[in-house]
Design a protein around this motif. Structure first.
Motif, mmCIF file in Angstrom:
data_model
loop_
_atom_site.group_PDB
_atom_site.id
_atom_site.type_symbol
_atom_site.label_atom_id
_atom_site.label_comp_id
_atom_site.label_asym_id
_atom_site.label_seq_id
_atom_site.Cartn_x
_atom_site.Cartn_y
_atom_site.Cartn_z
ATOM 1 N N ASP A 1 0.798 -1.344 -0.154
ATOM 2 C CA ASP A 1 -0.010 -0.004 0.005
ATOM 3 C C ASP A 1 0.861 1.438 0.179
ATOM 4 O O ASP A 1 0.470 2.283 -0.633
ATOM 5 C CB ASP A 1 -0.913 -0.015 1.215
ATOM 6 C CG ASP A 1 -1.924 -1.024 1.443
ATOM 7 O OD1 ASP A 1 -2.478 -1.454 0.412
ATOM 8 O OD2 ASP A 1 -1.931 -1.842 2.322
ATOM 9 N N LEU A 2 2.145 1.325 0.699
ATOM 10 C CA LEU A 2 3.015 2.351 0.762
ATOM 11 C C LEU A 2 4.419 2.031 0.836
ATOM 12 O O LEU A 2 4.703 1.043 1.486
ATOM 13 C CB LEU A 2 2.604 3.132 2.040
ATOM 14 C CG LEU A 2 3.342 4.584 2.570
ATOM 15 C CD1 LEU A 2 2.926 5.419 1.332
ATOM 16 C CD2 LEU A 2 3.080 4.662 3.896
ATOM 17 N N THR B 1 -0.703 2.934 9.814
ATOM 18 C CA THR B 1 -1.648 2.016 10.511
ATOM 19 C C THR B 1 -2.523 1.119 9.457
ATOM 20 O O THR B 1 -3.189 2.076 8.593
ATOM 21 C CB THR B 1 -2.592 2.923 11.564
ATOM 22 O OG1 THR B 1 -1.594 3.695 12.484
ATOM 23 C CG2 THR B 1 -3.370 1.793 12.144
ATOM 24 N N GLY B 2 -2.417 -0.021 9.513
ATOM 25 C CA GLY B 2 -3.422 -0.662 8.730
ATOM 26 C C GLY B 2 -2.892 -0.906 7.352
ATOM 27 O O GLY B 2 -3.493 -1.445 6.465
ATOM 28 N N LYS B 3 -1.647 -0.416 7.211
ATOM 29 C CA LYS B 3 -1.210 -0.488 5.568
ATOM 30 C C LYS B 3 -0.161 -1.664 5.595
ATOM 31 O O LYS B 3 0.664 -2.012 6.458
ATOM 32 C CB LYS B 3 -0.460 0.788 5.414
ATOM 33 C CG LYS B 3 -1.336 2.057 5.362
ATOM 34 C CD LYS B 3 -2.204 1.825 4.178
ATOM 35 C CE LYS B 3 -3.197 3.251 4.472
ATOM 36 N NZ LYS B 3 -2.458 4.574 4.228
ATOM 37 N N LEU C 1 5.581 -2.126 12.885
ATOM 38 C CA LEU C 1 4.709 -3.245 13.158
ATOM 39 C C LEU C 1 4.159 -2.813 14.517
ATOM 40 O O LEU C 1 2.801 -2.852 14.938
ATOM 41 C CB LEU C 1 5.337 -4.357 13.301
ATOM 42 C CG LEU C 1 5.533 -5.137 12.042
ATOM 43 C CD1 LEU C 1 6.400 -6.520 12.065
ATOM 44 C CD2 LEU C 1 4.243 -5.627 11.193
ATOM 45 N N ALA C 2 5.051 -2.167 15.558
ATOM 46 C CA ALA C 2 4.343 -1.708 16.827
ATOM 47 C C ALA C 2 3.653 -0.743 16.685
ATOM 48 O O ALA C 2 2.701 -0.338 17.518
ATOM 49 C CB ALA C 2 5.825 -1.202 17.661
ATOM 50 N N ALA D 1 -0.163 -3.249 9.159
ATOM 51 C CA ALA D 1 -0.804 -4.395 9.041
ATOM 52 C C ALA D 1 0.207 -5.623 8.428
ATOM 53 O O ALA D 1 0.139 -6.847 8.785
ATOM 54 C CB ALA D 1 -1.724 -4.371 7.783
ATOM 55 N N GLU D 2 1.287 -5.159 7.354
ATOM 56 C CA GLU D 2 2.355 -6.074 7.172
ATOM 57 C C GLU D 2 3.467 -5.328 6.698
ATOM 58 O O GLU D 2 3.530 -4.431 6.247
ATOM 59 C CB GLU D 2 1.694 -6.752 5.773
ATOM 60 C CG GLU D 2 2.369 -7.972 5.329
ATOM 61 C CD GLU D 2 1.357 -8.605 4.336
ATOM 62 O OE1 GLU D 2 0.724 -9.564 4.626
ATOM 63 O OE2 GLU D 2 1.335 -8.306 3.045
ATOM 64 N N LEU D 3 4.598 -6.087 6.737
ATOM 65 C CA LEU D 3 5.817 -5.424 6.387
ATOM 66 C C LEU D 3 6.558 -6.339 5.318
ATOM 67 O O LEU D 3 6.759 -7.583 5.377
ATOM 68 C CB LEU D 3 6.807 -5.282 7.339
ATOM 69 C CG LEU D 3 6.780 -4.134 8.184
ATOM 70 C CD1 LEU D 3 7.691 -2.880 7.090
ATOM 71 C CD2 LEU D 3 5.561 -3.726 8.736
#
Length: 234
Positions: free
Chosen positions: A118-119, A192-194, A217-218, A222-224
């Motif tokens: 997403d980003l 957040t949520g991305k 993540l902290a 949502a995912e890395l």
């Protein structure tokens, strides 16, 4: 149009643009890196491998959960990649990051990975180092990837809070201690949520990317995933 082309050719003869990998003159249509060097760059092709067969992914197992572990090129000492990265970081040739990012982004898109992010967030420099260098080399790679993937990128979502020593001569433990608590999320709403793709120029031990991934993540990402221009083999 013909006059403009002729004028460009005339200046090209007097002030020829050269390949930033081999220093040979570029032909018309070549973009900072000549066709020969582009064909001979040591590509990893990690984006074509399942995670279980990706040697870069294995480096992060048990450390930080990553969807994709990606690197465009293999870093070989005294090779073309080292020369390109030196030009990018220390000689003001920021277009290298843009071009390599655009090429890699196009490959990832062809592989169907553009929809997994997403980003794009580059690893930030401390303001003191940014002021000295004038630009962040990871920003240029992020911008190129964003063009190739048709995705947004942010140079401000992540912030480096402390000026650290160079990582060049440190071992893995020293590298981790050097960067363990120097990053913070400056724009929580942006992440957040991305599904975030964190990018850097070179991966050696992975300590910097681990630290960035952990703080994102902290904060609620949502995912890395991670991607670099090049990675050193262990």
């Amino acid at each position: 149009m013909l006059f403009r082309t002729a004028l460009s050719d005339f200046f090209g003869l007097i002030f020829p643009q050269v390949c930033l990998a081999c220093a040979e003159p570029l032909a018309r249509g070549e973009d900072h890196i000549c066709t020969m060097c582009r064909a001979q760059l040591p590509y990893t092709d990690y984006h074509k491998l399942p995670a279980s067969e990706n040697p870069l992914a294995r480096r992060f197992w048990g450390k930080v959960p990553l969807r994709h572990s990606l690197s465009y090129l293999r870093f070989l000492r005294r090779g073309r990649v080292q020369h390109l990265l030196h030009q990018l970081k220390y000689k003001g040739q920021r277009d290298i990051g843009l071009v390599l990012g655009r090429w890699y982004g196009a490959e990832l898109t062809d592989q169907g990975l553009a929809t997994d992010f997403d980003l794009i967030v580059p690893v930030p420099l401390h303001p003191r180092k940014l002021a000295k260098r004038g630009y962040n080399q990871s920003d240029t790679f992020a911008e190129g990837l964003a063009l190739g993937l048709a995705l947004p990128w942010s140079a401000t979502a992540l912030r480096r809070t402390e000026h650290t020593d160079s990582q060049t001569r440190k071992n893995r433990t020293e590298r981790w201690k050097n960067v363990a608590e120097v990053f913070e999320v400056a724009e929580p709403a942006a992440v957040t949520g991305k599904r975030i793709l964190v990018v850097d120029d070179v991966l050696t031990t992975g300590a910097t990317l681990e630290a960035c991934a952990a703080v994102l993540l902290a904060t609620g990402a949502a995912e890395l995933s991670i991607a670099t221009i090049a990675c050193a083999e262990q």
